[in-house]
Scaffold this active site. Structure first.
Site, PDB file in Angstrom:
ATOM      1  N   CYS A   1      -0.528   4.151   2.054  1.00  0.00           N
ATOM      2  CA  CYS A   1      -0.325   4.046   3.503  1.00  0.00           C
ATOM      3  C   CYS A   1       1.131   4.316   3.882  1.00  0.00           C
ATOM      4  CB  CYS A   1      -0.670   2.641   4.006  1.00  0.00           C
ATOM      5  SG  CYS A   1      -2.125   1.894   3.287  1.00  0.00           S
ATOM      6  N   ASP A   2       2.073   3.796   3.109  1.00  0.00           N
ATOM      7  CA  ASP A   2       3.476   3.769   3.554  1.00  0.00           C
ATOM      8  C   ASP A   2       4.432   4.649   2.744  1.00  0.00           C
ATOM      9  OD1 ASP A   2       2.705   1.874   5.437  1.00  0.00           O
ATOM     10  OD2 ASP A   2       2.974   0.222   4.019  1.00  0.00           O
TER      11      ASP A   2
ATOM     12  N   CYS B   1       0.829  -1.206   0.000  1.00  0.00           N
ATOM     13  CA  CYS B   1       0.000   0.000   0.000  1.00  0.00           C
ATOM     14  C   CYS B   1       0.865   1.257   0.000  1.00  0.00           C
ATOM     15  CB  CYS B   1      -0.937  -0.023   1.210  1.00  0.00           C
ATOM     16  SG  CYS B   1      -1.948   1.455   1.338  1.00  0.00           S
TER      17      CYS B   1
END
Ligand code: NAP
Length: 309
Positions: free
Chosen positions: A136-137, A133
């Site tokens: 997200c990261d 992801c």
């Protein structure tokens, strides 16, 4: 919980759209979602092809808007996982983490999850430089070097997104041609931060506390080489989350649920919508269409059953 007309499993765009239609039809309906609503849509930085948003819309924002709309029509959303679904003739028993719910119909909108590469180091460094992801990261990799594995829409779009943070982004693709849509491809080919490693696969991911390098293998001559990277994002497709209905409904050889045009599965009263079903195009636009049809068809199924009694 009192007996429901429809239980929807999964809170991605298909489930939320089904929830909007079913609750607006004044049915007793509950949506069960084990994590955060939005599914893969919520992990997408920007959605450029969902009609109505000329400048594109962020996945998290579109999720929030769909959820608000569903709740406004009275949809009950429960944050719980589903362990088991059983059909007992003309109703379903849905065993959740907390309860067992009875429902006259079920819409499975459980989506799909990222497929793992299955290489050495992938599991060990998951969360320590291996990610599925970028939304997200990605921000953890400011001014760093990252690799993205895959050549589809997801890989190339997320590689473009990662150029906002990373200094260099390698796309590792096993062939000499990308699968991604031409518009997305040309953006990547023109981006000076992106370097495509053609005809290459990842053999191993290594590091100490976090990822430090990967071994690439040339798919044509089998030679190997090392690439120093701080992170690796894997986008090699998805697998359907269809285990819950594997004994009940017909699946295709890859595990996708087979439905007809009305989202009916081979099990009466069980409908499937979105990425979990066998279909040509997996997009937010097609997921919401599936959800709307599934809710309408489920309502018709309930009416037909009531008329028979
Ligand atoms: P996908 O289209 O199935 O692409 C998967 C990619 O990973 C392919 O390039 C494939 O290579 C590669 N791959 C698969 N297994 C591999 C392995 N073991 N080792 C190395 N490479 C491997 O999956 P996706 O990109 O996740 O997209 C899924 C669906 O969502 C698609 O329908 C896509 O159109 C849609 N989507 C759309 C958008 C958008 O329109 N903006 C964004 C994201 C996703 P090959 O090409 O050689 O098969």
């Amino acid at each position: 919980m009192e007996k429901q007309d429809i239980v929807i499993i999964g809170g991605g765009p298909a489930g939320l759209a089904a929830g909007i239609y079913a609750s607006r039809a004044a049915l007793k309906v509950t949506l069960l979602e084990k994590g955060m609503p939005g599914g893969l849509m919520a992990n997408t930085e920007i959605i450029e092809n969902y009609p109505g948003f000329a400048e594109g819309i962020g996945g998290p924002e579109l999720t929030m808007r769909m959820q608000e709309q569903a709740v406004r029509f009275g949809l009950q959303i429960d944050n719980t996982g589903v362990e088991l679904i059983k059909s007992t003739g003309n109703e379903f028993k849905i065993k959740t983490d907390e309860d067992t719910i009875s429902s006259k119909a079920v819409i499975l909108a459980s989506g799909a999850s990222p497929r793992w590469l299955g290489v050495k180091g992938e599991k060990e460094f998951h969360g320590k430089g291996v990610s599925y992801c970028a939304t997200c990261d990605g921000a953890f990799f400011k001014d760093k070097t990252v690799a993205v594995v895959g050549g589809g829409d997801a890989a190339v779009e997320e590689a473009l997104f990662l150029t906002k943070f990373a200094e260099k982004v390698y796309i590792i693709h096993r062939r000499d041609e990308l699968r991604a849509t031409k518009v997305i491809q040309s953006k990547a080919l023109q981006n000076s931060k992106i370097n495509i490693e053609w005809n290459s696969v990842v053999d191993e991911i290594r590091g100490s506390a976090t990822v430090e390098n990967i071994t690439l293998r040339d798919t044509q001559d089998n030679s190997t080489r090392e690439l120093n990277v701080d992170g690796i994002f894997i986008y090699v497709g998805t697998q359907p989350s269809s285990e819950l209905v594997a004994d009940m409904a017909e699946l295709d050889p890859r595990g996708y649920v087979i439905t007809d045009d009305e989202m009916k599965t081979s099990q009466p009263g069980l409908f499937a919508a979105g990425d979990v079903r066998q279909k040509l195009l997996r997009q937010v636009a097609t997921a919401v269409a599936d959800g709307a049809i599934a809710a309408f068809a489920a309502e018709k199924y309930l009416d037909d059953n009531a008329a028979k009694k």
